[in-house]
Design a protein around this motif. Structure first.
Motif, mmCIF file in Angstrom:
data_model
loop_
_atom_site.group_PDB
_atom_site.id
_atom_site.type_symbol
_atom_site.label_atom_id
_atom_site.label_comp_id
_atom_site.label_asym_id
_atom_site.label_seq_id
_atom_site.Cartn_x
_atom_site.Cartn_y
_atom_site.Cartn_z
ATOM 1 N N TYR A 276 0.829 -1.205 0.000
ATOM 2 C CA TYR A 276 0.000 0.000 0.000
ATOM 3 C C TYR A 276 0.868 1.262 0.000
ATOM 4 O O TYR A 276 1.839 1.357 0.762
ATOM 5 C CB TYR A 276 -0.905 0.013 1.250
ATOM 6 C CG TYR A 276 -1.732 1.272 1.370
ATOM 7 C CD1 TYR A 276 -2.847 1.472 0.557
ATOM 8 C CD2 TYR A 276 -1.367 2.279 2.264
ATOM 9 C CE1 TYR A 276 -3.587 2.636 0.647
ATOM 10 C CE2 TYR A 276 -2.107 3.449 2.362
ATOM 11 C CZ TYR A 276 -3.217 3.621 1.549
ATOM 12 O OH TYR A 276 -3.942 4.774 1.631
ATOM 13 N N VAL A 277 0.497 2.193 -0.873
ATOM 14 C CA VAL A 277 1.180 3.497 -0.914
ATOM 15 C C VAL A 277 0.096 4.565 -0.717
ATOM 16 O O VAL A 277 -0.922 4.547 -1.432
ATOM 17 C CB VAL A 277 1.889 3.702 -2.274
ATOM 18 C CG1 VAL A 277 2.428 5.117 -2.409
ATOM 19 C CG2 VAL A 277 3.017 2.687 -2.433
ATOM 20 N N ARG A 282 1.744 8.372 -4.514
ATOM 21 C CA ARG A 282 1.758 7.412 -5.629
ATOM 22 C C ARG A 282 2.523 7.926 -6.841
ATOM 23 O O ARG A 282 2.790 9.102 -6.964
ATOM 24 C CB ARG A 282 0.312 7.047 -6.006
ATOM 25 C CG ARG A 282 -0.285 6.229 -4.868
ATOM 26 C CD ARG A 282 -1.632 5.644 -5.161
ATOM 27 N NE ARG A 282 -2.089 4.985 -3.916
ATOM 28 C CZ ARG A 282 -3.310 4.602 -3.672
ATOM 29 N NH1 ARG A 282 -4.240 4.769 -4.576
ATOM 30 N NH2 ARG A 282 -3.609 4.023 -2.520
ATOM 31 N N ARG A 283 2.885 7.044 -7.736
ATOM 32 C CA ARG A 283 3.622 7.295 -8.977
ATOM 33 C C ARG A 283 5.031 7.838 -8.736
ATOM 34 O O ARG A 283 5.554 8.587 -9.541
ATOM 35 C CB ARG A 283 2.850 8.250 -9.929
ATOM 36 C CG ARG A 283 1.398 7.879 -10.221
ATOM 37 C CD ARG A 283 1.208 6.457 -10.646
ATOM 38 N NE ARG A 283 1.924 6.026 -11.830
ATOM 39 C CZ ARG A 283 1.396 5.925 -13.038
ATOM 40 N NH1 ARG A 283 0.147 6.197 -13.230
ATOM 41 N NH2 ARG A 283 2.125 5.505 -14.046
ATOM 42 N N HIS A 284 5.635 7.495 -7.611
ATOM 43 C CA HIS A 284 7.034 7.867 -7.371
ATOM 44 C C HIS A 284 7.944 6.647 -7.349
ATOM 45 O O HIS A 284 9.120 6.764 -7.047
ATOM 46 C CB HIS A 284 7.179 8.599 -6.024
ATOM 47 C CG HIS A 284 6.502 9.929 -5.972
ATOM 48 N ND1 HIS A 284 6.820 10.968 -6.826
ATOM 49 C CD2 HIS A 284 5.515 10.387 -5.168
ATOM 50 C CE1 HIS A 284 6.051 12.008 -6.539
ATOM 51 N NE2 HIS A 284 5.251 11.680 -5.548
ATOM 52 N N LYS A 315 -4.537 -4.337 -13.045
ATOM 53 C CA LYS A 315 -3.405 -4.007 -13.914
ATOM 54 C C LYS A 315 -2.261 -3.318 -13.138
ATOM 55 O O LYS A 315 -1.087 -3.569 -13.396
ATOM 56 C CB LYS A 315 -3.905 -3.106 -15.057
ATOM 57 C CG LYS A 315 -2.882 -2.936 -16.151
ATOM 58 C CD LYS A 315 -3.441 -2.187 -17.325
ATOM 59 C CE LYS A 315 -2.374 -1.798 -18.347
ATOM 60 N NZ LYS A 315 -1.044 -1.537 -17.860
ATOM 61 N N VAL A 316 -2.657 -2.476 -12.172
ATOM 62 C CA VAL A 316 -1.634 -1.722 -11.428
ATOM 63 C C VAL A 316 -0.696 -2.686 -10.687
ATOM 64 O O VAL A 316 0.530 -2.591 -10.783
ATOM 65 C CB VAL A 316 -2.320 -0.746 -10.437
ATOM 66 C CG1 VAL A 316 -1.301 -0.041 -9.568
ATOM 67 C CG2 VAL A 316 -3.167 0.249 -11.204
ATOM 68 N N ILE A 317 -1.297 -3.642 -9.960
ATOM 69 C CA ILE A 317 -0.466 -4.581 -9.183
ATOM 70 C C ILE A 317 0.298 -5.516 -10.123
ATOM 71 O O ILE A 317 1.468 -5.848 -9.874
ATOM 72 C CB ILE A 317 -1.340 -5.387 -8.186
ATOM 73 C CG1 ILE A 317 -1.976 -4.466 -7.160
ATOM 74 C CG2 ILE A 317 -0.516 -6.458 -7.482
ATOM 75 C CD1 ILE A 317 -1.013 -3.917 -6.120
#
Ligand SMILES: CC(C)(COP(=O)(O)OP(=O)(O)OC[C@H]1O[C@@H](n2cnc3c(N)ncnc32)[C@H](O)[C@@H]1OP(=O)(O)O)[C@@H](O)C(=O)NCCC(=O)NCCS
Length: 339
Positions: A276-277, A282-284, A315-317
């Protein structure tokens, strides 16, 4: 461990299609050694642990606070007295994971000894499991449990999570669709081989290593009742990436020990879950940095395989696991039916 001997329900013999007479009855106190033996005779596939003791079987199959002997239905050959198979029905958790939701039935375990297959024993076990679930208020049933929904066998089936039935162990689609369950849903098992694969290197990851601290704790934080009844008997650690200076947490995750699979797989493996972020971070590349850092630490502890369970449409994971060198190695499946 003591269990109530079940006298709630008269056992009913049933004549299978080739005159096999099978007694279907609830669990008895004397069953665990026979069920433990059956487990090892049923060729349950690569995602079932093997080589563990009967005590371990009892711990992961029968010691949960909601354990109900009527939900574990045993098929016994009347002539030889042999156990032909069993089905184990349970319930999914409620929304805040503080108890069970009795409207959501699950078939958590099902197996028929190879000598008794294709004689309708499996079908009759499923029918009786459905009757049990209906009698307790279930409106639907998921065969295989579903991700984080299976009430039993965490630690000995499915790897990290018994989130479905192992595709390789049976012709599940033919079996469940033969009595009206709908299209299967898949859960992907992704693994990273820590011995053979190499960490990706890039400037962002190197920068993160300089600016972030990894904090590891063995104290479960804010875990639910459902977490404790399923993962409470297993080793677990929480990993957090903290920003140096501010101590802000930019990513967190959890690992679950899978040592009961060592006799089967011959290697130490660990499951990763709950990466978890926080939204603002996010996106770093923090999730990737955390995954790689966890893998590096585990490799140092002689862990050879790391596993995660992911839904095919997440899709993200999937992209994240791909970047961290995980590959799809297996699939678990579930089937759904309204009761
Ligand atoms: C899946 C399983 C439970 C089926 O048990 P079974 O008693 O053989 O099943 P049934 O005889 O009731 O089969 C009912 C129907 O399902 C389908 N089916 C079952 N096994 C099949 C197979 N091997 N190939 C094709 N269709 C099959 C058929 O349509 C069958 O009807 P038919 O025999 O009239 O053609 C059994 O194969 C098994 O125990 N496999 C391993 C289970 C496992 O891995 N469990 C782990 C989870 S805890």
């Amino acid at each position: 461990m003591a269990f109530v001997i079940s006298l709630f329900q008269e056992p009913e013999p049933s004549l299978a299609k080739d005159n096999l007479t099978v007694l279907y009855r609830p669990f008895h106190n004397s069953d665990p050694p026979k069920l433990h033996q059956l487990w090892h005779q049923c060729a349950l596939g690569p995602n079932a642990a093997e080589g563990f003791s009967c005590d371990v079987f009892e711990l992961f199959a029968c010691s949960q606070p909601y354990w109900d002997p009527r939900g574990m239905i045993v098929a016994q050959d009347e002539v030889s007295g042999r156990i032909a198979g069993f089905v184990h029905a349970g319930f999914a958790p409620n929304a805040d994971q503080s108890g069970l939701d009795h409207s959501k039935g699950t078939i958590c375990g099902l197996m028929v000894h190879p000598d008794f297959r294709r004689r309708k024993v499996g079908s009759e076990l499923v029918r009786r499991a459905e009757d049990y679930l209906r009698s307790k208020g279930a409106k639907s049933v998921v065969a295989g449990g579903g991700p984080e929904q299976n009430a039993f066998y965490t630690g000995i089936y499915g790897g990290l999570d018994p989130s479905g039935f192992c595709m390789k162990s049976a012709t599940w689609p033919q079996f469940f669709q033969s009595f009206g369950y709908n299209e299967p849903k898949e859960i992907l098992i992704l693994r990273r081989d820590l011995v053979r694969s190499k960490d990706p290197v890039n400037a962002k990851l190197l920068r993160h290593r300089r600016h972030l601290n990894l904090v590891i704790t063995d104290r479960p934080t804010n875990e639910s009742w459902w977490w404790f009844v399923r993962y409470g008997h297993l080793d677990s650690l929480r990993f957090e990436l903290h920003e140096k200076g501010t101590e802000n947490i930019v990513a967190s995750g959890q690992i679950i020990g899978m040592d009961l699979y060592i006799p089967k797989w011959g290697v130490r493996s660990v499951g990763i879950r709950e990466i978890y972020v926080p939204e603002s971070q996010r996106r770093h590349g923090y999730a990737q940095a955390l995954l790689l850092e966890i893998c590096r630490r585990l490799k140092g502890e002689s862990v050879e395989v790391v596993e995660a369970h992911v839904l095919p449409d997440d899709k993200v994971i999937l992209d994240l696991c791909n970047l961290a060198k995980f590959e799809v190695t297996d699939r678990l499946i579930t089937f759904h039916r309204l009761l």
